[in-house]
Design a protein around this motif. Structure first.
Motif, PDB file in Angstrom:
ATOM      1  N   LYS A   4       0.862  -1.181   0.000  1.00 35.53           N
ATOM      2  CA  LYS A   4       0.000   0.000   0.000  1.00 35.53           C
ATOM      3  C   LYS A   4       0.896   1.227   0.000  1.00 35.53           C
ATOM      4  O   LYS A   4       1.935   1.253   0.647  1.00 35.53           O
ATOM      5  CB  LYS A   4      -0.875   0.031   1.253  1.00 35.53           C
ATOM      6  N   VAL A   5       0.454   2.223  -0.727  1.00 37.04           N
ATOM      7  CA  VAL A   5       1.164   3.505  -0.763  1.00 37.04           C
ATOM      8  C   VAL A   5       0.203   4.552  -0.238  1.00 37.04           C
ATOM      9  O   VAL A   5      -0.941   4.639  -0.696  1.00 37.04           O
ATOM     10  CB  VAL A   5       1.632   3.839  -2.201  1.00 37.04           C
ATOM     11  N   ASP A  30       2.125  -4.656  -8.179  1.00 36.21           N
ATOM     12  CA  ASP A  30       3.530  -4.683  -8.595  1.00 36.21           C
ATOM     13  C   ASP A  30       4.334  -3.868  -7.576  1.00 36.21           C
ATOM     14  O   ASP A  30       4.303  -2.638  -7.576  1.00 36.21           O
ATOM     15  CB  ASP A  30       3.678  -4.103  -9.994  1.00 36.21           C
ATOM     16  N   GLU A  31       5.032  -4.582  -6.719  1.00 36.91           N
ATOM     17  CA  GLU A  31       5.769  -3.942  -5.623  1.00 36.91           C
ATOM     18  C   GLU A  31       6.801  -2.938  -6.136  1.00 36.91           C
ATOM     19  O   GLU A  31       6.956  -1.853  -5.567  1.00 36.91           O
ATOM     20  CB  GLU A  31       6.457  -5.031  -4.788  1.00 36.91           C
ATOM     21  N   LYS A  32       7.497  -3.282  -7.195  1.00 37.87           N
ATOM     22  CA  LYS A  32       8.539  -2.410  -7.742  1.00 37.87           C
ATOM     23  C   LYS A  32       7.952  -1.070  -8.180  1.00 37.87           C
ATOM     24  O   LYS A  32       8.496  -0.010  -7.858  1.00 37.87           O
ATOM     25  CB  LYS A  32       9.230  -3.101  -8.913  1.00 37.87           C
ATOM     26  N   VAL A  33       6.837  -1.102  -8.886  1.00 40.33           N
ATOM     27  CA  VAL A  33       6.193   0.132  -9.365  1.00 40.33           C
ATOM     28  C   VAL A  33       5.737   0.971  -8.167  1.00 40.33           C
ATOM     29  O   VAL A  33       5.932   2.187  -8.139  1.00 40.33           O
ATOM     30  CB  VAL A  33       4.998  -0.191 -10.291  1.00 40.33           C
ATOM     31  N   GLY A  34       5.149   0.337  -7.176  1.00 40.94           N
ATOM     32  CA  GLY A  34       4.685   1.054  -5.998  1.00 40.94           C
ATOM     33  C   GLY A  34       5.820   1.739  -5.256  1.00 40.94           C
ATOM     34  O   GLY A  34       5.709   2.892  -4.836  1.00 40.94           O
ATOM     35  N   GLU A  36       8.786   2.611  -6.491  1.00 45.62           N
ATOM     36  CA  GLU A  36       9.346   3.684  -7.324  1.00 45.62           C
ATOM     37  C   GLU A  36       8.480   4.940  -7.247  1.00 45.62           C
ATOM     38  O   GLU A  36       8.993   6.056  -7.113  1.00 45.62           O
ATOM     39  CB  GLU A  36       9.490   3.224  -8.773  1.00 45.62           C
ATOM     40  N   LEU A  37       7.163   4.756  -7.327  1.00 51.14           N
ATOM     41  CA  LEU A  37       6.254   5.890  -7.256  1.00 51.14           C
ATOM     42  C   LEU A  37       6.360   6.575  -5.878  1.00 51.14           C
ATOM     43  O   LEU A  37       6.443   7.800  -5.786  1.00 51.14           O
ATOM     44  CB  LEU A  37       4.814   5.435  -7.495  1.00 51.14           C
ATOM     45  N   ALA A  38       6.394   5.779  -4.830  1.00 53.91           N
ATOM     46  CA  ALA A  38       6.492   6.329  -3.477  1.00 53.91           C
ATOM     47  C   ALA A  38       7.795   7.099  -3.295  1.00 53.91           C
ATOM     48  O   ALA A  38       7.810   8.183  -2.705  1.00 53.91           O
ATOM     49  CB  ALA A  38       6.390   5.209  -2.449  1.00 53.91           C
ATOM     50  N   TYR A  43       6.042   9.508  -0.925  1.00 52.86           N
ATOM     51  CA  TYR A  43       4.898   8.889  -0.262  1.00 52.86           C
ATOM     52  C   TYR A  43       5.366   7.798   0.699  1.00 52.86           C
ATOM     53  O   TYR A  43       6.476   7.286   0.592  1.00 52.86           O
ATOM     54  CB  TYR A  43       3.936   8.267  -1.280  1.00 52.86           C
ATOM     55  N   GLU A  44       4.479   7.407   1.591  1.00 57.55           N
ATOM     56  CA  GLU A  44       4.778   6.372   2.572  1.00 57.55           C
ATOM     57  C   GLU A  44       4.394   5.001   2.006  1.00 57.55           C
ATOM     58  O   GLU A  44       3.344   4.839   1.396  1.00 57.55           O
ATOM     59  CB  GLU A  44       3.978   6.634   3.847  1.00 57.55           C
TER      60      GLU A  44
END
Length: 80
Positions: A4-5, A30-34, A36-38, A43-44
């Motif tokens: 979760k982000v 997709d953990e990697k995308v999350g 990278e975005l965070a 973001y947390e």
């Protein structure tokens, strides 16, 4: 594993990185995308486990071993 982000604004309802956010939280499969975005937006990241395995019994539900008192211990040894 999904993550979760969480964005700083708790009321944010929108889309980031192809994931819909509701009340400031979006779930990334997709953990990697999350991650990278965070990282790029500050973001947390909140780790989320998939379906939990069989839950362990609570402490209250476990049977406690019977405790022997000194008096009971002596009687047992005398009986032998």
């Amino acid at each position: 594993m999904a993550i979760k982000v969480k964005v700083p604004n708790e009321n944010f309802d929108g889309e980031r990185g192809g994931v819909k956010f509701e009340k400031g939280i979006g779930v990334f499969e997709d953990e990697k995308v999350g991650r990278e975005l965070a990282a790029s937006f500050g973001y947390e990241v909140i780790e989320e486990k998939k379906a939990a395995k069989k839950e362990a019994p609570k402490e209250e539900e476990k049977e406690a071993p019977k405790k022997t008192t000194r008096r009971n211990s002596r009687k047992k040894s005398e009986d032998k």
